[in-house]
Motif scaffolding. Structure first.
Motif, PDB file in Angstrom:
ATOM      1  N   ALA A 127      42.980  37.872  43.067  1.00 24.85           N
ATOM      2  CA  ALA A 127      44.108  38.769  42.794  1.00 24.85           C
ATOM      3  C   ALA A 127      43.943  39.459  41.446  1.00 24.85           C
ATOM      4  CB  ALA A 127      45.417  37.984  42.838  1.00 24.85           C
ATOM      5  N   TYR A 128      43.517  38.707  40.418  1.00 25.28           N
ATOM      6  CA  TYR A 128      43.380  39.274  39.082  1.00 25.28           C
ATOM      7  C   TYR A 128      42.247  40.288  39.033  1.00 25.28           C
ATOM      8  CZ  TYR A 128      43.307  39.780  34.076  1.00 25.28           C
ATOM      9  OH  TYR A 128      43.358  40.319  32.814  1.00 25.28           O
ATOM     10  N   LEU A 129      41.094  39.925  39.584  1.00 24.70           N
ATOM     11  CA  LEU A 129      39.947  40.828  39.523  1.00 24.70           C
ATOM     12  C   LEU A 129      40.119  42.052  40.431  1.00 24.70           C
ATOM     13  CD1 LEU A 129      36.969  38.337  39.214  1.00 24.70           C
ATOM     14  CD2 LEU A 129      37.990  39.775  37.432  1.00 24.70           C
ATOM     15  N   TYR A 154      52.750  38.436  34.718  1.00 21.48           N
ATOM     16  CA  TYR A 154      52.826  38.488  33.258  1.00 21.48           C
ATOM     17  C   TYR A 154      51.462  38.783  32.641  1.00 21.48           C
ATOM     18  CZ  TYR A 154      53.245  37.125  28.409  1.00 21.48           C
ATOM     19  OH  TYR A 154      53.184  37.124  27.037  1.00 21.48           O
ATOM     20  N   ILE A 155      50.437  38.051  33.062  1.00 19.56           N
ATOM     21  CA  ILE A 155      49.089  38.245  32.513  1.00 19.56           C
ATOM     22  C   ILE A 155      48.580  39.644  32.836  1.00 19.56           C
ATOM     23  CG2 ILE A 155      46.687  37.477  32.723  1.00 19.56           C
ATOM     24  CD1 ILE A 155      47.826  34.600  32.979  1.00 19.56           C
ATOM     25  N   SER A 156      48.898  40.147  34.011  1.00 20.68           N
ATOM     26  CA  SER A 156      48.507  41.514  34.376  1.00 20.68           C
ATOM     27  C   SER A 156      49.170  42.528  33.457  1.00 20.68           C
ATOM     28  CB  SER A 156      48.879  41.800  35.833  1.00 20.68           C
ATOM     29  OG  SER A 156      48.170  40.954  36.696  1.00 20.68           O
ATOM     30  N   LYS A 157      50.445  42.332  33.151  1.00 21.65           N
ATOM     31  CA  LYS A 157      51.159  43.261  32.263  1.00 21.65           C
ATOM     32  C   LYS A 157      50.615  43.203  30.839  1.00 21.65           C
ATOM     33  CE  LYS A 157      55.324  43.657  34.966  1.00 21.65           C
ATOM     34  NZ  LYS A 157      56.717  43.282  35.164  1.00 21.65           N
ATOM     35  N   ASN A 175      54.687  28.631  39.611  1.00 24.03           N
ATOM     36  CA  ASN A 175      54.743  29.729  38.643  1.00 24.03           C
ATOM     37  C   ASN A 175      53.578  30.712  38.782  1.00 24.03           C
ATOM     38  OD1 ASN A 175      52.544  28.407  37.518  1.00 24.03           O
ATOM     39  ND2 ASN A 175      53.583  27.804  35.658  1.00 24.03           N
ATOM     40  N   TYR A 176      52.771  30.523  39.800  1.00 26.76           N
ATOM     41  CA  TYR A 176      51.582  31.334  40.029  1.00 26.76           C
ATOM     42  C   TYR A 176      51.882  32.837  40.023  1.00 26.76           C
ATOM     43  CZ  TYR A 176      48.033  33.654  42.851  1.00 26.76           C
ATOM     44  OH  TYR A 176      47.109  34.539  43.317  1.00 26.76           O
ATOM     45  N   SER A 177      52.809  33.283  40.848  1.00 25.50           N
ATOM     46  CA  SER A 177      53.110  34.717  40.975  1.00 25.50           C
ATOM     47  C   SER A 177      53.665  35.291  39.674  1.00 25.50           C
ATOM     48  CB  SER A 177      54.114  34.967  42.104  1.00 25.50           C
ATOM     49  OG  SER A 177      53.532  34.618  43.334  1.00 25.50           O
ATOM     50  N   PHE A 178      54.567  34.561  39.038  1.00 27.37           N
ATOM     51  CA  PHE A 178      55.146  35.013  37.777  1.00 27.37           C
ATOM     52  C   PHE A 178      54.060  35.189  36.716  1.00 27.37           C
ATOM     53  CE2 PHE A 178      56.632  33.872  33.524  1.00 27.37           C
ATOM     54  CZ  PHE A 178      57.538  34.895  33.296  1.00 27.37           C
ATOM     55  N   LEU A 179      53.182  34.188  36.579  1.00 26.65           N
ATOM     56  CA  LEU A 179      52.154  34.263  35.540  1.00 26.65           C
ATOM     57  C   LEU A 179      51.084  35.302  35.858  1.00 26.65           C
ATOM     58  CD1 LEU A 179      51.879  30.561  34.413  1.00 26.65           C
ATOM     59  CD2 LEU A 179      52.739  32.505  33.120  1.00 26.65           C
ATOM     60  N   LEU A 180      50.752  35.489  37.128  1.00 33.08           N
ATOM     61  CA  LEU A 180      49.820  36.557  37.491  1.00 33.08           C
ATOM     62  C   LEU A 180      50.402  37.904  37.084  1.00 33.08           C
ATOM     63  CD1 LEU A 180      47.206  37.562  38.809  1.00 33.08           C
ATOM     64  CD2 LEU A 180      48.427  37.561  40.990  1.00 33.08           C
TER      65      LEU A 180
END
Length: 106
Positions: free
Chosen positions: A16-18, A95-98, A88-93
Motif C-alpha cells: 500500500a505504501y509503495l 498519517y505516514i502518507s500525509k 491502527n493499520y489504516s490510520f497510521l498508513l
C-alpha cells in the motif's frame, strides 16, 4: 502462526505504501532471533527527508521492553516511530502518507 500474520501485515503495508510512494526506500530488517540477535523494530522507511521506524504486531501482542525503548529513543531524537497492528493499520498508513507528502511539518 503469529509471525506469519505479522509478515502478512508488513507486506500489506509495504504494498500500500509503495503504491503511493514508489520511489521511497522501504526496508524490512531481517529476523535475527534465531541467530542470537534481537532487532529494535521491523521496518524503516525513508521518504522525502522523513524517517519512519515501525514495529508490527498481530493480535493483542505488544512490543517488548527492548523494542519499546528503541521506539522511544527514536522519537526522542526527532524521528517518527510507531507500533502498528490490525487496529491502527489504516490510520497510521494514512498519517505516514500525509507526513511523506509534507502535510505535517516537524
Amino acid at each position: 502462526m503469529r509471525k506469519n500474520l505479522e509478515s502478512q501485515l508488513i507486506n500489506k503495508f509495504r504494498k500500500a505504501y509503495l503504491k503511493l510512494f514508489p520511489n521511497c526506500f522501504f526496508y524490512k530488517i531481517p529476523d535475527t532471533l534465531d541467530l542470537g540477535g534481537k532487532k529494535p523494530f521491523d521496518v524503516f522507511i525513508v521518504c522525502n527527508k522523513n524517517l519512519f521506524c515501525l514495529e508490527f504486531k498481530s493480535g493483542n501482542k505488544k512490543p517488548d521492553l527492548y523494542q519499546s525503548e528503541c521506539l522511544k529513543r527514536i522519537s526522542d531524537n526527532g524521528m517518527e516511530s510507531f507500533f502498528i497492528n490490525e487496529d491502527n493499520y489504516s490510520f497510521l498508513l494514512d498519517y505516514i502518507s500525509k507526513v511523506s507528502q509534507g502535510y505535517f511539518k516537524k
